[in-house]
Design a protein around this motif. Structure first.
Motif, PDB file in Angstrom:
ATOM      1  N   GLY A   1       0.987  -1.052   0.064  1.00  0.00           N
ATOM      2  CA  GLY A   1       0.150  -0.010   0.159  1.00  0.00           C
ATOM      3  C   GLY A   1       0.555   1.531   0.235  1.00  0.00           C
ATOM      4  O   GLY A   1       1.901   1.549   0.391  1.00  0.00           O
TER       5      GLY A   1
ATOM      6  N   GLN B   1      -2.233   1.425   5.222  1.00  0.00           N
ATOM      7  CA  GLN B   1      -3.513   0.682   4.008  1.00  0.00           C
ATOM      8  C   GLN B   1      -3.036  -0.490   3.988  1.00  0.00           C
ATOM      9  O   GLN B   1      -3.529  -1.886   3.576  1.00  0.00           O
ATOM     10  CB  GLN B   1      -3.121   1.667   2.760  1.00  0.00           C
ATOM     11  CG  GLN B   1      -3.596   0.741   0.873  1.00  0.00           C
ATOM     12  CD  GLN B   1      -3.856   2.114   0.202  1.00  0.00           C
ATOM     13  OE1 GLN B   1      -2.155   2.072  -0.097  1.00  0.00           O
ATOM     14  NE2 GLN B   1      -4.404   2.151  -0.548  1.00  0.00           N
TER      15      GLN B   1
ATOM     16  N   LYS C   1      -5.146  -4.422   3.952  1.00  0.00           N
ATOM     17  CA  LYS C   1      -5.670  -5.451   2.932  1.00  0.00           C
ATOM     18  C   LYS C   1      -3.868  -6.411   3.528  1.00  0.00           C
ATOM     19  O   LYS C   1      -5.540  -7.582   2.727  1.00  0.00           O
ATOM     20  CB  LYS C   1      -4.306  -4.546   1.527  1.00  0.00           C
ATOM     21  CG  LYS C   1      -4.992  -3.770   1.365  1.00  0.00           C
ATOM     22  CD  LYS C   1      -3.922  -2.885  -0.084  1.00  0.00           C
ATOM     23  CE  LYS C   1      -4.466  -2.332  -1.058  1.00  0.00           C
ATOM     24  NZ  LYS C   1      -3.529  -2.270  -2.738  1.00  0.00           N
TER      25      LYS C   1
END
Length: 53
Positions: free
Chosen positions: A37, A42, A46
């Motif tokens: 990310g 982020q 994920k």
């Protein structure tokens, strides 16, 4: 590092790929589980999705 969601702990390690300018997060228990990310948050989000499958 550790990430907690609903009292579930996800332990991970973070690297920064400076060539691609992305964070790479590896599950500490299974290094085959990897997520990337543009931010650490982020990438961890994920990774958390992939470990719940």
């Amino acid at each position: 590092m550790a990430f907690y969601v609903n009292n579930n702990e996800l332990k991970y390690r973070v690297t920064l790929d400076t060539d691609l300018n992305i964070f790479v997060v590896f599950d500490k228990n299974d290094s085959n589980k990897v997520a990337t990310g543009t931010t650490i948050e982020q990438a961890v989000a994920k990774l958390n999705k992939t470990t719940q499958l």
